[in-house]
Design a protein around this motif. Structure first.
Motif, mmCIF file in Angstrom:
data_model
loop_
_atom_site.group_PDB
_atom_site.id
_atom_site.type_symbol
_atom_site.label_atom_id
_atom_site.label_comp_id
_atom_site.label_asym_id
_atom_site.label_seq_id
_atom_site.Cartn_x
_atom_site.Cartn_y
_atom_site.Cartn_z
ATOM 1 N N ASP A 92 47.343 79.604 19.378
ATOM 2 C CA ASP A 92 46.763 79.420 18.044
ATOM 3 C C ASP A 92 45.998 80.692 17.682
ATOM 4 O O ASP A 92 45.043 81.063 18.361
ATOM 5 C CB ASP A 92 45.824 78.208 18.074
ATOM 6 C CG ASP A 92 45.280 77.847 16.701
ATOM 7 O OD1 ASP A 92 45.033 78.768 15.910
ATOM 8 O OD2 ASP A 92 45.081 76.653 16.438
ATOM 9 N N VAL A 93 46.439 81.386 16.624
ATOM 10 C CA VAL A 93 45.801 82.648 16.243
ATOM 11 C C VAL A 93 44.417 82.359 15.678
ATOM 12 O O VAL A 93 44.285 81.635 14.683
ATOM 13 C CB VAL A 93 46.663 83.391 15.196
ATOM 14 C CG1 VAL A 93 45.993 84.696 14.783
ATOM 15 C CG2 VAL A 93 48.057 83.653 15.752
ATOM 16 N N PRO A 94 43.357 82.911 16.302
ATOM 17 C CA PRO A 94 41.995 82.519 15.913
ATOM 18 C C PRO A 94 41.453 83.225 14.684
ATOM 19 O O PRO A 94 40.498 82.769 14.075
ATOM 20 C CB PRO A 94 41.170 82.904 17.156
ATOM 21 C CG PRO A 94 41.926 84.031 17.779
ATOM 22 C CD PRO A 94 43.379 83.769 17.494
ATOM 23 N N ASN A 95 42.043 84.352 14.285
ATOM 24 C CA ASN A 95 41.516 85.073 13.128
ATOM 25 C C ASN A 95 42.596 85.968 12.530
ATOM 26 O O ASN A 95 43.709 86.032 13.040
ATOM 27 C CB ASN A 95 40.278 85.904 13.515
ATOM 28 C CG ASN A 95 40.516 86.703 14.784
ATOM 29 O OD1 ASN A 95 41.520 87.404 14.892
ATOM 30 N ND2 ASN A 95 39.615 86.594 15.750
ATOM 31 N N LYS A 99 45.704 83.403 10.755
ATOM 32 C CA LYS A 99 44.794 82.442 11.373
ATOM 33 C C LYS A 99 45.346 81.029 11.276
ATOM 34 O O LYS A 99 45.783 80.588 10.208
ATOM 35 C CB LYS A 99 43.429 82.525 10.678
ATOM 36 C CG LYS A 99 42.368 81.612 11.282
ATOM 37 C CD LYS A 99 41.027 81.822 10.590
ATOM 38 C CE LYS A 99 39.962 80.927 11.191
ATOM 39 N NZ LYS A 99 38.643 81.138 10.526
ATOM 40 N N GLU A 161 42.490 77.814 19.671
ATOM 41 C CA GLU A 161 41.906 78.955 18.962
ATOM 42 C C GLU A 161 40.797 79.639 19.756
ATOM 43 O O GLU A 161 40.341 80.729 19.399
ATOM 44 C CB GLU A 161 41.383 78.525 17.586
ATOM 45 C CG GLU A 161 40.184 77.592 17.605
ATOM 46 C CD GLU A 161 40.590 76.125 17.695
ATOM 47 O OE1 GLU A 161 39.744 75.267 17.399
ATOM 48 O OE2 GLU A 161 41.751 75.843 18.063
ATOM 49 N N ASP A 164 41.456 84.340 22.625
ATOM 50 C CA ASP A 164 41.634 85.511 21.764
ATOM 51 C C ASP A 164 42.915 86.254 22.121
ATOM 52 O O ASP A 164 43.697 85.824 22.977
ATOM 53 C CB ASP A 164 40.415 86.439 21.856
ATOM 54 C CG ASP A 164 40.160 86.932 23.278
ATOM 55 O OD1 ASP A 164 41.055 86.767 24.145
ATOM 56 O OD2 ASP A 164 39.076 87.480 23.526
#
Length: 395
Positions: A92-95, A99, A161, A164
């Motif tokens: 899950d792409v955190p930013n 995102k 998320e 990183d």
């Protein structure tokens, strides 16, 4: 009487430190296991793909599609007859602009295969169990079978998320660093990102370079252009410090250049690369190729490219009379055989052979030096990957 085991902890403070460290790391590698219907998985992969807005995507550092139709068919066969298939790993792409989307960490070949099959692009071949389906595409199956296939689920290990980019790349490295799944350059692109790696990738896409160094499709997909660009700079600037491990030598050079790679150095290295290509293009009748060959093995590229650049460093206005007499000689062919790939003396010999012939210089001194070094430094066995690649490049 059995002796009583000592169950006391020798260093409780150290053990407590390890416990805390484990708790800390588990937070950033937290994951969930999901069961995705194939139809949903593929929809999330293809919807918005053209505009980089798909919910599930394959990052740039991942390999391209290299599975053959037979490999893809065997994977589809496993699903159809309910054989276990490997999990897909995603994060899950955190930013950033993506995102909340899912980045494929391991499983790009599988999700592409599912897309190829559902879209009708894949015709099944080479099946060993479900032989009656050979030659069929998805829409040739009965309607109930199509529905059941699309409802079949694929298990996905999804990093939350909290993980990183470093955690995702760490997982990529651990899943693929065995070397059997990915080439060394594919692993480097996934793990050792940075300004110099990006520079290597940029040069590898240069069309003139590709025209002068034709490769077969399999090696292009396995990032062989990036591999030989990295070898060019590594050997050109550090070949005398090469010992025995090609992979270790290249990886260390890449890591060091990533740490401190200025714009001035980038411009200088690009200029030297371009000058080398221009010289080969203008002075070598067949470019990097041997006459009547269709592809260029990496060892021949190394010898010519580095030798040319070393000669140009000594004489930037170099104008050799002819190269045919030595470029097609049995001696140069001997210098660039696959079994010469992993030895320091042989590396020096083949590079100096090109350099000194271009400068019209006697070869004896360098060859004698290499012979002395060879007696003190036993040749390392050639890389298995190098041998296989030499074979495939000539096929």
């Amino acid at each position: 009487m059995p002796t009583e085991k000592n169950t006391s902890i020798a260093n409780p403070d150290k053990a407590s430190l390890v416990d805390n460290h484990i708790d800390e790391l588990q937070k950033i590698t937290d994951y969930e296991i999901r069961e995705w219907p194939i139809e949903v998985l593929v929809e999330k992969f293809i919807n918005g793909r053209e505009t980089d807005e798909s919910e599930i995507f394959i990052p740039d550092y991942q390999r391209e599609m290299i599975w053959s139709a037979k490999q893809q068919s065997r994977f589809i066969e496993s699903i159809l007859i309910k054989l276990p298939v490997p999990f897909i790993f995603a994060g899950d792409v955190p930013n950033g602009p993506r995102k909340g989307c899912l980045e494929i960490i391991d499983g790009s070949q599988r999700i592409r295969t599912l897309d190829n099959f559902l879209s009708g692009r894949l015709e099944l071949e080479g099946l060993t169990k479900l032989t009656s389906a050979i030659g069929l595409r998805f829409y040739d199956l009965s309607k109930p079978r199509q529905l059941r296939f699309k409802r079949s689920t694929i298990r996905v290990i999804e990093l939350t998320e909290q993980a990183d980019e470093d955690a995702r790349r760490e997982m990529f490295d651990r899943l693929n660093s065995g070397g059997t799944k990915l080439s060394n350059m594919e692993i480097r692109r996934g793990v050792i990102d940075g300004p110099f790696m990006q520079f290597i990738t940029e040069l590898a896409s240069d069309q003139r370079f590709k025209n002068l160094v034709p490769l077969n499709d399999r090696n292009i997909k396995r990032k062989e252009y990036e591999e030989i660009v990295l070898r060019y700079f590594s050997y050109l600037n550090n070949y005398k410090n090469f010992e025995k491990s090609v992979d270790g030598f290249l990886t260390e050079y890449l890591r060091e250049k990533n740490k401190n790679f200025s714009d001035n150095e980038k411009n200088s290295m690009r200029a030297e690369f371009d000058n080398m290509l221009s010289f080969v293009e203008n002075k070598f009748p067949n470019g990097f190729k041997r006459k009547d060959y269709t592809t260029v093995p990496r060892i021949r590229f190394e010898a010519i490219s580095v030798g040319v650049s070393l000669a140009l460093r000594e004489n930037p206005t170099l104008q050799p009379t002819t190269v045919d007499s030595w470029l097609d000689s049995h001696e140069f062919i001997r210098h660039t055989r696959s079994d010469a790939s992993n030895s320091r003396p042989k590396l020096i010999n083949r590079i100096h052979y090109v350099r000194d012939n271009l400068l019209n210089r006697s070869l004896q001194e360098d060859q004698d030096t290499a012979i002395v070094e060879s007696s003190a430094n036993h040749d390392a066995p050639p890389d298995e990957e190098d041998i296989l690649l030499q074979t495939s490049l000539f096929s």
